[in-house]
Each structure stands twice: as structure tokens, then as C-alpha cells.
Design a protein around this motif. Structure first.
Motif, mmCIF file in Angstrom:
data_model
loop_
_atom_site.group_PDB
_atom_site.id
_atom_site.type_symbol
_atom_site.label_atom_id
_atom_site.label_comp_id
_atom_site.label_asym_id
_atom_site.label_seq_id
_atom_site.Cartn_x
_atom_site.Cartn_y
_atom_site.Cartn_z
ATOM 1 N N GLY A 175 29.207 42.424 39.235
ATOM 2 C CA GLY A 175 29.020 43.671 38.496
ATOM 3 C C GLY A 175 30.322 44.222 37.960
ATOM 4 N N SER A 176 31.373 44.147 38.774
ATOM 5 C CA SER A 176 32.684 44.633 38.331
ATOM 6 C C SER A 176 33.246 43.779 37.207
ATOM 7 C CB SER A 176 33.653 44.647 39.519
ATOM 8 O OG SER A 176 33.167 45.470 40.569
ATOM 9 N N LEU A 177 33.109 42.457 37.337
ATOM 10 C CA LEU A 177 33.618 41.560 36.296
ATOM 11 C C LEU A 177 32.869 41.743 34.983
ATOM 12 C CD1 LEU A 177 34.207 38.208 38.232
ATOM 13 C CD2 LEU A 177 35.948 39.681 37.195
ATOM 14 N N LEU A 187 44.691 44.969 30.092
ATOM 15 C CA LEU A 187 44.478 45.610 31.387
ATOM 16 C C LEU A 187 43.244 45.051 32.084
ATOM 17 C CD1 LEU A 187 45.171 47.741 33.495
ATOM 18 C CD2 LEU A 187 43.852 49.399 32.144
ATOM 19 N N SER A 188 42.162 44.853 31.327
ATOM 20 C CA SER A 188 40.939 44.297 31.908
ATOM 21 C C SER A 188 41.182 42.893 32.451
ATOM 22 C CB SER A 188 39.825 44.252 30.852
ATOM 23 O OG SER A 188 39.463 45.546 30.468
ATOM 24 N N ALA A 189 41.964 42.094 31.725
ATOM 25 C CA ALA A 189 42.266 40.737 32.164
ATOM 26 C C ALA A 189 43.073 40.758 33.473
ATOM 27 C CB ALA A 189 43.030 39.987 31.089
ATOM 28 N N PHE A 193 41.736 39.418 37.130
ATOM 29 C CA PHE A 193 42.491 38.436 37.902
ATOM 30 C C PHE A 193 42.676 38.908 39.352
ATOM 31 C CE2 PHE A 193 46.564 36.793 39.471
ATOM 32 C CZ PHE A 193 46.343 35.424 39.367
ATOM 33 N N MET A 194 43.028 40.185 39.519
ATOM 34 C CA MET A 194 43.207 40.719 40.877
ATOM 35 C C MET A 194 41.888 40.794 41.620
ATOM 36 S SD MET A 194 46.115 43.686 40.521
ATOM 37 C CE MET A 194 45.254 44.623 39.262
#
Length: 198
Positions: A175-177, A187-189, A193-194
Motif C-alpha cells: 500500500g505504501s509503495l 523523493l518518492s524513489a 528504496f528505504m
């Protein structure tokens, strides 16, 4: 949703079987396996009040910030489902406190724990898709911090039952991805990744 849960239940059963083989439990008697399962269940049951209180508190904060946006009604409905799931878990915990601690547990008990974790995971996984918006900073910040905390807490608290960890974390992560993928940026990338790393 029912089809997904059936598939997830089968997958978690396969994972549990693989773990048993890795620990060489299949080479021992059924009583030992039953005792191991009971210890796994008891380890999670002890933390149920704290876990459910954390879910409710985070849900209340989320609903408060969502009430300032057009998503207020959806947030209240979402919180109602969350409160129901947490209430069922607390009712089971109260019942367990009135009875002697279980020294044996079936594979079905492990499966039930994974399904409950999966239901909570699906609900929290839906939250970013439903409520995240770059237009509402307070709500989005609450979601971002909340999802990070949930991922870390679930990995720690549900660790005794690996299937429950996966059942919770997979929908939360998905859901977060999904939000990050639908809002592409540098920033989204970095956050994606984190997130995958956690």
C-alpha cells in the motif's frame, strides 16, 4: 479480498512448513511441535493490549487530521473497521487471561494468528492509498510516520510467528509503495528504496 486471503493463508502454511523442516521439527514428535507453537502464540498474546492500543491511538490521530479534509467520512468508516478488529483481538486476549496458559497449540492457531495479522495489514495497507495526498501535509506526515512505526513494531512484536510478520508487512508495504509509484519523484524513489530496505 477473500481470494487474496485464501492465497495468503496457503502461502503462509507453506512457509510454516518450510520453517519446521529447517528447524528439524518434522523429525521430532507432534507434542514438541505443539509446544513450540504454543510458545509462539503466547509470546504474541502477551503483547496484544499494547499492540491494539497502539493501533487505536494511531487510528485516532489519523482520523483527526483526515477530518480536516474531504476524506473525513471515509476515515471514520476505516477507523470503525480498525476498532472492530482490535476489539475482537482484545476480547480473545481477555478470554485467554481467564484460562490457564496453553502448553500446546495446533497449526490452525498459527494460521489464525497470521490471518488476524493479515487483516490488520490489509487495513493499514489501504490507508496510504485512501488518505495520502501531497495537498494535506499534516495527514500525509502522520501516515508516513505511522507506516514507518508500524513496519518496525510489527517486525519486532510478531517475530515469534514469521507467517504473521509477512501477513502484516506485505500489504502495508504494498500500500505504501503504491502511493510512491503513483507520485513519482526523486523523493518518492528515495523513500521507496528505504521502505523496501526496512
Amino acid at each position: 479480498a477473500g481470494f487474496c486471503m485464501m492465497g495468503a493463508t496457503r502461502m503462509f502454511g507453506d512457509l510454516a512448513g518450510a520453517l519446521n523442516r529447517y528447524l528439524d521439527l518434522d523429525a521430532n514428535n507432534a507434542q514438541l511441535r505443539s509446544q513450540v507453537r504454543a510458545q509462539q502464540i503466547n509470546a504474541i498474546v502477551r503483547t496484544t493490549p499494547a499492540m491494539m492500543a497502539g493501533n487505536i491511538c494511531l487510528g485516532i490521530v489519523l482520523v483527526y487530521f483526515a477530518s480536516l479534509t474531504p476524506m473525513a467520512v471515509m476515515a471514520v468508516i476505516w477507523f470503525g473497521v480498525l476498532a472492530m478488529i482490535c476489539g475482537l483481538a482484545l476480547r480473545s486476549w481477555v478470554k485467554s487471561q481467564r484460562a490457564p496458559a496453553h502448553k500446546h497449540a495446533s497449526q490452525r492457531a498459527i494460521r489464525r494468528a497470521a490471518i488476524h495479522a493479515g487483516c490488520l495489514g490489509l487495513l493499514w495497507g489501504a490507508a496510504p492509498a485512501l488518505f495520502f495526498s501531497f495537498e494535506f501535509n499534516e495527514l500525509s506526515a502522520t501516515l508516513a510516520l505511522g507506516m514507518t512505526g508500524l513496519i518496525c513494531a510489527a517486525g519486532f512484536v510478531l517475530a515469534p510467528i514469521p507467517a504473521a510478520v509477512l501477513a502484516f508487512l506485505m500489504p502495508v508495504t504494498a500500500g505504501s509503495l503504491s502511493v510512491l509509484i503513483l507520485n513519482p519523484s526523486a523523493l518518492s524513489a528515495a523513500v521507496a528504496f528505504m521502505l523496501v530496505g526496512y
